[in-house]
Scaffold this motif. Structure first.
Motif, PDB file in Angstrom:
ATOM      1  N   TRP A   4       0.832  -1.212   0.000  1.00  0.00           N
ATOM      2  CA  TRP A   4       0.000   0.000   0.000  1.00  0.00           C
ATOM      3  C   TRP A   4       0.863   1.258   0.000  1.00  0.00           C
ATOM      4  O   TRP A   4       0.508   2.263  -0.605  1.00  0.00           O
ATOM      5  N   SER A  43       1.975   1.725  -3.544  1.00  0.00           N
ATOM      6  CA  SER A  43       0.863   2.235  -4.343  1.00  0.00           C
ATOM      7  C   SER A  43       0.704   3.745  -4.146  1.00  0.00           C
ATOM      8  O   SER A  43       0.460   4.479  -5.104  1.00  0.00           O
ATOM      9  N   GLN A  44       0.861   4.196  -2.920  1.00  0.00           N
ATOM     10  CA  GLN A  44       0.763   5.640  -2.650  1.00  0.00           C
ATOM     11  C   GLN A  44       1.910   6.401  -3.308  1.00  0.00           C
ATOM     12  O   GLN A  44       1.716   7.485  -3.843  1.00  0.00           O
ATOM     13  N   LEU A  56      -2.080  -3.498  -5.697  1.00  0.00           N
ATOM     14  CA  LEU A  56      -3.104  -3.732  -4.680  1.00  0.00           C
ATOM     15  C   LEU A  56      -4.034  -4.892  -5.057  1.00  0.00           C
ATOM     16  O   LEU A  56      -4.477  -5.638  -4.180  1.00  0.00           O
ATOM     17  N   TYR A  61      -3.924  -7.108  -2.047  1.00  0.00           N
ATOM     18  CA  TYR A  61      -5.084  -6.788  -1.202  1.00  0.00           C
ATOM     19  C   TYR A  61      -6.374  -6.720  -2.022  1.00  0.00           C
ATOM     20  O   TYR A  61      -7.048  -5.682  -2.048  1.00  0.00           O
ATOM     21  N   THR A  80     -10.156  -4.796  -1.111  1.00  0.00           N
ATOM     22  CA  THR A  80     -10.005  -3.949   0.065  1.00  0.00           C
ATOM     23  C   THR A  80     -10.335  -2.493  -0.246  1.00  0.00           C
ATOM     24  O   THR A  80     -10.397  -2.078  -1.408  1.00  0.00           O
ATOM     25  N   THR A  81     -10.500  -1.715   0.822  1.00  0.00           N
ATOM     26  CA  THR A  81     -10.732  -0.286   0.632  1.00  0.00           C
ATOM     27  C   THR A  81      -9.500   0.393   0.025  1.00  0.00           C
ATOM     28  O   THR A  81      -9.645   1.380  -0.691  1.00  0.00           O
ATOM     29  N   ALA A  82      -8.325  -0.127   0.302  1.00  0.00           N
ATOM     30  CA  ALA A  82      -7.105   0.437  -0.307  1.00  0.00           C
ATOM     31  C   ALA A  82      -7.179   0.323  -1.829  1.00  0.00           C
ATOM     32  O   ALA A  82      -6.844   1.274  -2.553  1.00  0.00           O
ATOM     33  N   ASN A 102      -9.791   2.742  -3.138  1.00  0.00           N
ATOM     34  CA  ASN A 102      -9.244   4.092  -3.094  1.00  0.00           C
ATOM     35  C   ASN A 102      -8.341   4.344  -4.305  1.00  0.00           C
ATOM     36  O   ASN A 102      -8.403   5.414  -4.928  1.00  0.00           O
ATOM     37  N   ALA A 103      -7.494   3.377  -4.638  1.00  0.00           N
ATOM     38  CA  ALA A 103      -6.611   3.519  -5.803  1.00  0.00           C
ATOM     39  C   ALA A 103      -7.422   3.638  -7.089  1.00  0.00           C
ATOM     40  O   ALA A 103      -7.085   4.445  -7.967  1.00  0.00           O
TER      41      ALA A 103
END
Length: 108
Positions: free
Chosen positions: A35, A38-39, A68, A72, A75-77, A80-81
């Motif tokens: 994550w 990714s950010q 992600l 993941y 997921t919310t991550a 969000n992406a």
């Protein structure tokens, strides 16, 4: 912070250095750092977008999503992406693509 201060070159270098440092931890096989990577890619995408390199900006956002999706899924991550990519599409006047992504996010 450097990106927000308009110091794009310094920000890009710092982000690249941070990403390299993350990849060096156990050869990049630490799932918990995905994550963060990714950010970093999203921040690099904002720099590319501001510089007018739209192809690179989209590529970086998509790379973050792939990371992600693999580490993941659901997921919310990840959502969000995808939202960041949809927002990018809106800024580029690609409303139909943004709408489709937003619809997928809402129904996830």
């Amino acid at each position: 912070a450097q990106r927000m201060l308009g110091e794009a070159a310094a920000a890009s270098a710092a982000l690249s250095s941070a990403d390299a440092a993350l990849l060096s931890v156990r050869n990049g096989r630490v799932v918990s750092i995905v994550w963060l990577r990714s950010q970093i890619l999203a921040d690099q995408a904002r720099i590319a977008e501001a510089a007018g390199d739209q192809a690179r900006a989209e590529q970086l956002l998509r790379q973050g999503i792939v990371l992600l999706e693999n580490a993941y899924p659901g997921t919310t991550a990840l959502l969000n992406a995808r939202g960041r990519l949809a927002a990018y599409y809106i800024r580029q006047g690609r409303a139909a693509e943004a709408k489709a992504l937003y619809r997928d996010i809402v129904h996830a």
